[in-house]
Design a protein around this motif. Structure first.
Motif, mmCIF file in Angstrom:
data_model
loop_
_atom_site.group_PDB
_atom_site.id
_atom_site.type_symbol
_atom_site.label_atom_id
_atom_site.label_comp_id
_atom_site.label_asym_id
_atom_site.label_seq_id
_atom_site.Cartn_x
_atom_site.Cartn_y
_atom_site.Cartn_z
ATOM 1 N N LEU A 432 0.824 -1.211 0.000
ATOM 2 C CA LEU A 432 0.000 0.000 0.000
ATOM 3 C C LEU A 432 0.858 1.260 0.000
ATOM 4 O O LEU A 432 0.476 2.286 -0.579
ATOM 5 C CB LEU A 432 -0.925 0.011 1.219
ATOM 6 N N LEU A 433 2.010 1.192 0.659
ATOM 7 C CA LEU A 433 2.879 2.372 0.753
ATOM 8 C C LEU A 433 3.641 2.649 -0.537
ATOM 9 O O LEU A 433 3.928 3.811 -0.846
ATOM 10 C CB LEU A 433 3.874 2.188 1.902
ATOM 11 N N THR A 434 3.944 1.595 -1.272
ATOM 12 C CA THR A 434 4.840 1.760 -2.430
ATOM 13 C C THR A 434 4.145 1.675 -3.782
ATOM 14 O O THR A 434 4.666 2.187 -4.773
ATOM 15 C CB THR A 434 5.962 0.695 -2.387
ATOM 16 N N ASN A 435 3.001 1.012 -3.839
ATOM 17 C CA ASN A 435 2.306 0.860 -5.123
ATOM 18 C C ASN A 435 1.277 1.975 -5.275
ATOM 19 O O ASN A 435 0.275 2.005 -4.545
ATOM 20 C CB ASN A 435 1.624 -0.506 -5.192
ATOM 21 N N PRO A 436 1.474 2.880 -6.217
ATOM 22 C CA PRO A 436 0.582 4.048 -6.325
ATOM 23 C C PRO A 436 -0.830 3.710 -6.783
ATOM 24 O O PRO A 436 -1.743 4.530 -6.643
ATOM 25 C CB PRO A 436 1.293 4.932 -7.356
ATOM 26 N N ARG A 437 -1.038 2.507 -7.302
ATOM 27 C CA ARG A 437 -2.378 2.211 -7.842
ATOM 28 C C ARG A 437 -3.443 2.191 -6.750
ATOM 29 O O ARG A 437 -4.606 2.489 -7.011
ATOM 30 C CB ARG A 437 -2.375 0.903 -8.609
ATOM 31 N N TYR A 438 -3.066 1.869 -5.506
ATOM 32 C CA TYR A 438 -4.043 1.848 -4.416
ATOM 33 C C TYR A 438 -4.522 3.268 -4.080
ATOM 34 O O TYR A 438 -5.720 3.513 -3.937
ATOM 35 C CB TYR A 438 -3.443 1.174 -3.185
ATOM 36 N N SER A 439 -3.582 4.183 -3.959
ATOM 37 C CA SER A 439 -3.968 5.569 -3.653
ATOM 38 C C SER A 439 -4.700 6.205 -4.833
ATOM 39 O O SER A 439 -5.638 6.987 -4.642
ATOM 40 C CB SER A 439 -2.734 6.395 -3.285
ATOM 41 N N GLN A 440 -4.298 5.845 -6.045
ATOM 42 C CA GLN A 440 -4.993 6.382 -7.222
ATOM 43 C C GLN A 440 -6.426 5.866 -7.283
ATOM 44 O O GLN A 440 -7.364 6.612 -7.591
ATOM 45 C CB GLN A 440 -4.236 5.987 -8.486
ATOM 46 N N ARG A 441 -6.586 4.595 -6.986
ATOM 47 C CA ARG A 441 -7.917 4.013 -7.065
ATOM 48 C C ARG A 441 -8.847 4.582 -5.990
ATOM 49 O O ARG A 441 -10.013 4.880 -6.267
ATOM 50 C CB ARG A 441 -7.808 2.485 -6.921
ATOM 51 N N VAL A 442 -8.337 4.738 -4.755
ATOM 52 C CA VAL A 442 -9.193 5.256 -3.692
ATOM 53 C C VAL A 442 -9.591 6.698 -3.979
ATOM 54 O O VAL A 442 -10.688 7.136 -3.619
ATOM 55 C CB VAL A 442 -8.510 5.114 -2.314
#
Length: 533
Positions: A432-442
């Motif tokens: 979650l800290l390193t993969n930007p796709r989680y923050s982009q998706r949320v």
């Protein structure tokens, strides 16, 4: 009692002469929790600020100072005997292994709740009240025993479900259950194979009739024994007559999609749209967060009903050893620090325990990185609203489907307690800290949540007033409310069609066999004659 009577008369006179267009609304949440109270609070305040006279019976006894100063026409009813049962609902982290056991354990718990309610002076005050109410609003979970007030006061009522709507509420309001794609709390996800749909259908219908055939009759029995009243109207009949609307704390941007009747209104995120005084962080906590550097901090909280200090010892050690490896600081909801001293454990320097988290303020802090939680609905709404990814460890109730939906939508990671290890938790945090796709998706889902024609609180207030303006809004009543489940599911129609098709098929086969036998015999006779000639 005389003081209560005088107070009620004064309130009635005030409501008659002060506001010509004001309504008198009774809100009932004698069985509640801090999270459910958080959902109800903005609606209570919003209705009072609109000029309506609101009588609020909350089993946790909120103080008058916790509401807005402008809500002078708000009356709070106090029940000290209810506070104890609402502070301890007998749920724990170990319940994640036994959803069905917990379901049956719910029966004696609910019966005890009802007994305490029926013995409470406030209930009798309302039962004997001469005050005229325009509407009752009831928490949709564990408060069915209050519905006798709807009959005694002869007033329609509205359910507010603080969770995504459970099957029995959808059934009672006449809304489609959509069992083929809407998972019940112990179901799966919306895309199900044959066996998952079978399980979801059987458990969904089972929950409906468990509530109707076991919970409600036992509630009626407790009422008859405690109140000493014979020939009580059944709660099912009271709902059929007085239930007007279902407000549900859900939204299609986050929850699984549900086709609903006109009498079902989504108000998901209502607790984030009301007036709310910002909580100032303590100097100690603010300093701890501000000094977290570029790494930032992580929030760990398992909601209002689960205590962090009741985590099993082996699970606690997994958390401790995992957090000790992180560069991030950790703010952990932990109610009893002496528990560490008893076990002789040392708290790593990057962890700060606090008995109650100002979670909304923490989620808005510029250095927050993620939330580790149980997958409670309010926590999930808040992380989406503020665009923060999360790790979910579901325990019971609606936690599993909330966690599953969050993971399916790409902004959270679900970990089951039985699979929890230090490496699995550490890897999930790092992902979650390193993969930007989680923050982009949320953030994309957050944009969907914010993009609404009006906010959930205004929507809820509008529909409450709508029901009152139209004397219970009987035109919203779905005709299917008068049908049994087999009729709603068209099982009777399917049975008739299956019988008719089977009968036609049977006749076709019989006629075919008859014709074949006749033609076959004629051919044989003709062939025999030819040979003779």
């Amino acid at each position: 009692m005389r003081i209560l009577y005088i107070s009620g008369c004064f309130w009635l006179l005030l409501s008659v002469f002060s506001y010509a267009d004001a309504y008198n609304i009774l809100i009932l949440t004698p069985v509640t929790s801090p999270s459910h109270s958080i959902v109800f609070k903005p609606l209570v305040e919003g209705l009072a600020e609109r000029g309506h006279f609101v009588t609020y019976w909350n089993g946790l006894q909120p103080s008058r100072s916790s509401f807005s100063n402008s809500t002078d026409n708000l009356r709070l009813l106090k029940s000290p005997n209810l506070v104890k049962i609402n502070r301890q609902h007998n749920v724990s982290f170990r319940d994640h292994d036994s959803p069905f056991t917990m379901l049956f354990r719910l029966v004696p718990t609910l019966m005890n709740y009802c007994r305490v309610i029926y013995e409470d002076p406030v209930f009798h005050q309302l039962m004997n009240s001469k005050e005229r109410y325009d509407l009752i609003i009831v928490d949709g979970f564990a408060n069915d025993c209050t519905l006798y007030l709807a009959e005694v006061l002869d007033v329609p009522f509205v359910y507010l479900s603080c969770l995504a709507p459970p099957p029995w509420l959808l059934y009672e309001i006449g809304s489609p259950l959509a069992l083929e794609q809407f998972p019940n709390p112990i179901g799966h996800r919306d895309r199900m194979n044959l066996w998952q749909r079978l399980f979801n259908s059987v458990t969904g219908v089972g929950i409906i009739y468990f509530h109707r055939w076991i919970i409600l009759p036992l509630t009626e029995r407790v009422a008859a024994q405690t109140l000493g009243i014979n020939n009580l109207t059944s709660i099912v009949d009271i709902k059929n007559r007085y239930l007007s609307l279902l407000l549900v704390n859900s939204h299609f941007s986050f929850n699984y999609h549900l086709p609903t009747a006109s009498a079902v209104v989504e108000v998901g995120g209502i607790h984030m749209t009301g007036k709310r005084d910002a909580i100032k962080l303590s100097k100690d906590l603010a300093s701890f967060l501000d000094n977290s550097g570029d790494a930032g901090f992580i929030i760990v909280s398992f909601g209002s009903m689960l205590r962090g200090d009741e985590l099993p010892k082996d699970i606690r050690r997994i958390f401790m050893s995992t957090f000790a490896r992180l560069q991030q600081r950790v703010v952990w909801k932990w109610e009893n620090e002496s528990r560490f001293d008893e076990e002789g454990e040392l708290i790593p320097n990057n962890i700060k325990t606090i008995s109650w988290l100002p979670q909304r303020e923490l989620l808005r802090h510029p250095k927050v990185r993620l939330l580790i939680s149980h997958g409670g609905l309010l926590s999930q709404f808040e992380t989406i609203y503020d665009g923060i990814p999360s790790i979910c460890l579901p325990v019971w109730g609606d936690h599993p489907i909330n966690a599953q939906k969050s993971e399916d939508d790409g902004y959270a990671i679900r970990i089951n307690w039985n699979d929890l290890t230090e490496e699995k938790l550490y890897n999930a945090i790092q992902l979650l800290l390193t993969n930007p796709r989680y923050s982009q998706r949320v953030k994309k889902v957050s944009a969907l949540m914010h993009d609404q024609i009006n906010n959930p609180l205004d929507r809820a207030i509008y529909w409450v007033e709508y029901v009152i303006r139209h004397q219970g809004a009987p035109h919203l009543r779905n005709a299917s409310r008068d049908l049994s489940f087999p009729q709603r599911a068209l099982l009777d129609v399917i049975l008739i069609l299956a019988t008719a098709i089977s009968f036609v098929a049977f006749l076709t086969v019989r006629v075919g066999c008859f014709c074949y036998s006749k033609c076959g015999r004629k051919d044989v006779l003709i062939g025999t004659n030819k040979k003779v000639n």
